[in-house]
Design a protein around this motif. Structure first.
Motif, mmCIF file in Angstrom:
data_model
loop_
_atom_site.group_PDB
_atom_site.id
_atom_site.type_symbol
_atom_site.label_atom_id
_atom_site.label_comp_id
_atom_site.label_asym_id
_atom_site.label_seq_id
_atom_site.Cartn_x
_atom_site.Cartn_y
_atom_site.Cartn_z
ATOM 1 N N LYS A 259 0.637 -1.042 0.087
ATOM 2 C CA LYS A 259 -0.076 -0.078 0.110
ATOM 3 C C LYS A 259 0.967 1.265 0.049
ATOM 4 N N ASP A 260 1.996 1.021 0.249
ATOM 5 C CA ASP A 260 3.131 2.371 0.326
ATOM 6 C C ASP A 260 3.505 2.881 -0.921
ATOM 7 N N LEU A 261 2.990 1.789 -2.034
ATOM 8 C CA LEU A 261 3.382 2.232 -3.640
ATOM 9 C C LEU A 261 4.984 2.578 -3.589
ATOM 10 N N ASN A 262 5.821 2.174 -2.716
ATOM 11 C CA ASN A 262 7.261 2.266 -3.141
ATOM 12 C C ASN A 262 7.607 2.389 -4.600
ATOM 13 N N PHE A 263 7.100 1.349 -5.313
ATOM 14 C CA PHE A 263 7.436 1.216 -6.874
ATOM 15 C C PHE A 263 7.123 2.206 -7.807
ATOM 16 N N ILE A 264 6.668 3.200 -7.197
ATOM 17 C CA ILE A 264 6.208 4.485 -7.983
ATOM 18 C C ILE A 264 6.776 5.731 -7.517
ATOM 19 N N THR A 265 7.455 6.158 -8.477
ATOM 20 C CA THR A 265 8.344 7.574 -8.183
ATOM 21 C C THR A 265 7.602 8.708 -8.250
ATOM 22 N N ASP A 266 6.669 8.700 -9.164
ATOM 23 C CA ASP A 266 5.656 10.204 -9.501
ATOM 24 C C ASP A 266 4.799 10.255 -8.441
ATOM 25 N N GLU A 267 5.058 11.211 -7.841
ATOM 26 C CA GLU A 267 4.154 11.420 -6.719
ATOM 27 C C GLU A 267 2.796 12.029 -7.019
ATOM 28 N N GLU A 268 2.778 12.435 -8.279
ATOM 29 C CA GLU A 268 1.305 12.944 -8.831
ATOM 30 C C GLU A 268 0.623 11.842 -9.123
ATOM 31 N N THR A 269 1.290 10.715 -9.758
ATOM 32 C CA THR A 269 0.277 9.761 -9.919
ATOM 33 C C THR A 269 -0.121 8.951 -8.607
ATOM 34 N N LYS A 270 0.708 8.983 -7.421
ATOM 35 C CA LYS A 270 0.044 8.591 -6.032
ATOM 36 C C LYS A 270 -0.944 9.336 -5.499
ATOM 37 N N VAL A 271 -1.042 10.674 -5.868
ATOM 38 C CA VAL A 271 -1.845 11.371 -5.368
ATOM 39 C C VAL A 271 -3.284 11.279 -5.972
ATOM 40 N N LYS A 272 -3.152 10.913 -7.237
ATOM 41 C CA LYS A 272 -4.255 10.910 -8.229
ATOM 42 C C LYS A 272 -5.082 9.556 -7.655
ATOM 43 N N ILE A 273 -4.182 8.433 -7.572
ATOM 44 C CA ILE A 273 -4.587 7.138 -7.156
ATOM 45 C C ILE A 273 -5.528 7.194 -6.017
ATOM 46 N N HIS A 274 -4.849 8.096 -4.798
ATOM 47 C CA HIS A 274 -5.459 8.152 -3.510
ATOM 48 C C HIS A 274 -6.834 9.097 -3.672
ATOM 49 N N SER A 275 -6.783 9.859 -4.584
ATOM 50 C CA SER A 275 -8.118 10.650 -4.644
ATOM 51 C C SER A 275 -9.323 9.880 -5.422
ATOM 52 N N SER A 276 -8.766 8.955 -6.216
ATOM 53 C CA SER A 276 -9.725 8.162 -6.942
ATOM 54 C C SER A 276 -10.103 7.299 -5.746
ATOM 55 N N LEU A 277 -9.596 6.568 -4.921
ATOM 56 C CA LEU A 277 -10.092 5.788 -3.888
ATOM 57 C C LEU A 277 -10.863 6.635 -3.048
ATOM 58 N N GLN A 278 -10.474 7.865 -2.535
ATOM 59 C CA GLN A 278 -11.339 8.526 -1.685
ATOM 60 C C GLN A 278 -12.842 8.591 -2.332
ATOM 61 N N ILE A 348 -10.172 5.040 5.414
ATOM 62 C CA ILE A 348 -9.022 4.974 4.650
ATOM 63 C C ILE A 348 -7.816 5.486 5.469
ATOM 64 N N THR A 349 -8.038 6.668 6.135
ATOM 65 C CA THR A 349 -7.013 7.080 7.237
ATOM 66 C C THR A 349 -6.599 5.804 8.147
ATOM 67 N N THR A 350 -7.481 5.258 8.626
ATOM 68 C CA THR A 350 -7.203 4.083 9.534
ATOM 69 C C THR A 350 -6.475 3.207 8.946
ATOM 70 N N TYR A 351 -6.822 2.623 7.449
ATOM 71 C CA TYR A 351 -6.094 1.586 6.975
ATOM 72 C C TYR A 351 -4.759 2.026 6.531
ATOM 73 N N PHE A 352 -4.364 3.077 6.321
ATOM 74 C CA PHE A 352 -2.828 3.677 5.960
ATOM 75 C C PHE A 352 -2.085 3.957 7.250
ATOM 76 N N LEU A 353 -2.650 3.843 8.490
ATOM 77 C CA LEU A 353 -2.217 3.898 9.703
ATOM 78 C C LEU A 353 -1.588 2.545 10.043
ATOM 79 N N LEU A 354 -2.291 1.604 9.646
ATOM 80 C CA LEU A 354 -1.909 0.080 9.983
ATOM 81 C C LEU A 354 -0.521 -0.299 9.554
ATOM 82 N N PRO A 355 0.187 -0.961 10.138
ATOM 83 C CA PRO A 355 1.422 -1.549 9.457
ATOM 84 C C PRO A 355 1.280 -2.348 8.251
ATOM 85 N N VAL A 356 2.343 -2.305 7.506
ATOM 86 C CA VAL A 356 2.466 -2.961 6.412
ATOM 87 C C VAL A 356 2.387 -4.645 6.568
ATOM 88 N N ALA A 357 1.458 -5.246 5.619
ATOM 89 C CA ALA A 357 1.321 -6.858 6.085
ATOM 90 C C ALA A 357 2.825 -7.470 5.659
#
Length: 460
Positions: A259-278, A348-357
């Motif tokens: 869920k950290d999306l470490n394989f994506i370097t483009d921050e704009e792409t990360k923001v876009k996908i987070h917005s889509s999820l919201q 969504i906030t609670t999900y991202f606060l949990l540790p990575v599985a």
């Protein structure tokens, strides 16, 4: 776990329009037109065009097809070695050579005599499996070559000369072993061992031509050759998977391991996908609230309580204390429920606060165990994580159909064949769902008892 819904006769020509109509009919039959969001297929032009006509359903490329394409590009670097290795393996395809190879294995101390595995162009990952077996039987193959060359029997000597001409050199054996050890061709599981590609337009893994066997290629610098192979595979993967699809990124975002999306370097792409999820979360939450919300209506008990409380018949200290205690409990219960609702109000906030599985954790099992904490988000997660990454399951149907239609069963009715394959493929799924009538005790074999009763009646 997958389930087969439809298998039916599909007449030629296999045009995009005909494929589109076939898929629409299947979805209407199963009443899933509004549930399908994506279809995973190979790269056939007619299939790609067919899914394009099914908007808004999105098409995803089969990851296994794409990976095979990248591997094929990497193997072009050693296509001469691949060709000559195939010739060496094919030499042992006749019964005579198989028996000779088994005899040599017994003589030099192999624990269990084995056959060589054929390298078949349309069988995914067969090169890896064939090379693995050939490397294991290397000493038996070399010993047989010596035995045939030194034989005084004319037929064996002739075979020895043939075998010597196609025998790979010492440095090529080493390179073959290194290619195997790189795990470049190793499957993630056993799914590709029996998988055959049904569409000649999707993958052309027959990358070796016969004339290439006559060309001498220098494989002395093994490290350099391996570097070139890996580079070609990497470039192929980068070309076909230059940027993950939006569905793929969303699935990774909802996978508690990545869920950290470490394989994506483009921050704009990360923001876009987070917005889509919201957006999807808010929309689904509103729909669920509308379905569950009902207008409050006064009940008889509340009315009667109100009317009697104004004129109590007797004043009792004990009843007064009990009423006070009940009010206090209600206040605390209200506070607790409001606090818990605030804690999970933003799932969504609670999900991202949990540790990575952990890496070996099944994401669907993870969401199932957290379903009460994430009632809305878990539905979205199942939607994306349930999308198949490959079309392996459907490709296997071609093999299944071939196993049923034989020379002695060539006139099977298409509808009957579809029912047979349907039952075969879905037997495991039926074990996990309540598919049998409630009055039929399958575990205790009630149906067997009926058969015994019938046999007794027939005996009488």
């Amino acid at each position: 776990m997958d389930a087969l819904l439809e298998i039916s006769y599909f007449p030629i020509p296999h045009t995009a329009k005909a494929i589109t109509e076939g898929i629409k009919n299947a979805m209407q039959k199963w009443e899933i037109e509004n549930l399908v969001i994506s279809i995973t297929t190979d790269n056939g032009a007619n299939v790609v065009a067919a899914i394009r006509d099914l908007t808004p359903i999105k098409r995803l490329s089969c990851a296994a097809h794409t990976l095979q394409l990248a591997i094929s590009k990497g193997l072009k670097v050693v296509e001469n070695l691949v060709s000559r290795t195939k010739q060496l393996i094919n030499f042992f395809s006749t019964q005579k050579q198989i028996e000779r190879l088994i005899k040599v294995q017994k003589e030099i101390g192999y624990e269990e005599p084995l056959h060589l595995i054929q390298d078949i162009s349309t069988k995914w990952n067969s090169s890896y499996l064939a090379w693995d077996r050939l490397i294991f039987l290397q000493y038996a193959v070399l010993q047989l070559s010596v035995n045939l060359s030194c034989s005084l029997i004319s037929e064996e000597k002739t075979d020895g000369i043939r075998l010597k001409k196609i025998m790979i050199k010492d440095n090529e054996w080493e390179l073959l072993d290194e290619l195997y050890l790189t795990n470049s061709l190793k499957p993630s599981d056993n799914s590709y061992e029996v998988l055959e590609d049904s569409d000649d337009n999707t993958i052309n893994s027959d990358i070796v031509e016969e004339e290439s066997s006559q060309i001498e290629v220098d494989y002395s610098n093994i490290s350099e050759v391996l570097k070139n192979v890996k580079n070609k595979i990497y470039l192929g993967l980068k070309h076909y998977w230059a940027m993950p699809d939006e569905f793929g990124i969303m699935a990774a975002l909802l996978d508690p391991r990545y869920k950290d999306l470490n394989f994506i370097t483009d921050e704009e792409t990360k923001v876009k996908i987070h917005s889509s999820l919201q957006i999807q979360y808010d929309q689904l939450k509103r729909e669920m609230q509308q379905q569950t919300s009902t207008p409050p209506s006064p009940t008889i008990s509340t009315i009667s309580t109100t009317s009697t409380s104004s004129t109590p018949s007797m004043r009792s200290l004990h009843e007064h204390q009990e009423r006070r205690q009940q009010k206090v409990k209600k206040v605390f219960q209200t506070k607790e429920s409001s606090t818990s609702s605030l804690a999970i109000a933003d799932e969504i906030t609670t999900y991202f606060l949990l540790p990575v599985a952990r890496e070996n954790k099944n994401p669907l099992d993870w969401w199932k165990s957290k379903q009460e904490i994430f009632p809305v988000l878990s539905i979205i997660a199942r939607k994306y994580l349930g999308i198949p990454a490959t079309s392996v399951a459907s490709e296997r149907l071609f093999s299944d159909a071939g196993n049923h239609i034989t020379a002695k069963r060539s006139l099977l009715d298409p509808a009957l064949l579809g029912k047979m394959v349907f039952l075969k493929r879905n037997m495991k799924t039926m074990d996990h769902i309540n598919i049998f009538p409630p009055d039929l005790d399958v575990e205790n074999n009630d149906y067997v008892e009926d058969e015994h009763e019938l046999e007794e009646l027939l005996d009488e």
